[in-house]
Design a protein around this motif. Sequence first.
Motif: not given
Length: 208
Positions: A60-69, A6-10, A1-4, A101-102
């Motif tokens: 985006t993963p960044g948007a997921v992280f911002k929501l968590v923050a 869907a991964w960030a949400i999971d 699975m790529s770090l996209d 994320l690479d």
Amino acid sequence: MSLDTAWAIDWVRRTAATIDEHRAELITLDREIGDGDHGENLDRGFRAVVVALDDADLETPGAVFKLVATKLISTVGGAAGPLFGTAYLKAAQAAGDATELDADTLVAVLTAARDGVVSRGKAEVGDKTMIDAWTPAVDAAAAAAAAGETPERVLAAAADAAAGGAESTDALVARKGRASYLGDRAVGHRDPGAQSSAYVLRAAVDAA
């Protein structure tokens, strides 16, 4: 699975589940050297995050992280909210608008998260704080990326190092926070923030 995305949400969902699973343990760790609310506060915060996640459309993963923050800062009391919230906020900034994320971006995200905690808590390695988990994680991730490892392997290296870093706090005298009032009596007890940080990073690996 790529770090996209869907991964960030999971990752977030798995983090909430693992914090819930280890809630009592984290409360006990914090009761031994702090005020005992770490597990309860984090559990409440990530429950709120999951509710917000269910109602959000994130690209985006960044948007997921911002929501968590945002949710952690607004719902978690004590030191955990500002510290973890800042970590996720800085991670979001480092991730930017990337949809995946690479290895190098992942290292930048983890480094930014760690630096956010440092800027908020003014702690360093050896102070018996969550930095004792985060800095080894960042160093291991950077080394793995430099060796050409995949993002998943970079993440695994970070999580393994964080677990070792959390364990290392058992032998330390605390120099920050409420635990610092205990002096040598804090020796033999694990820092709850370091342990929860290790759980958070292990959840990221499980999601990948």
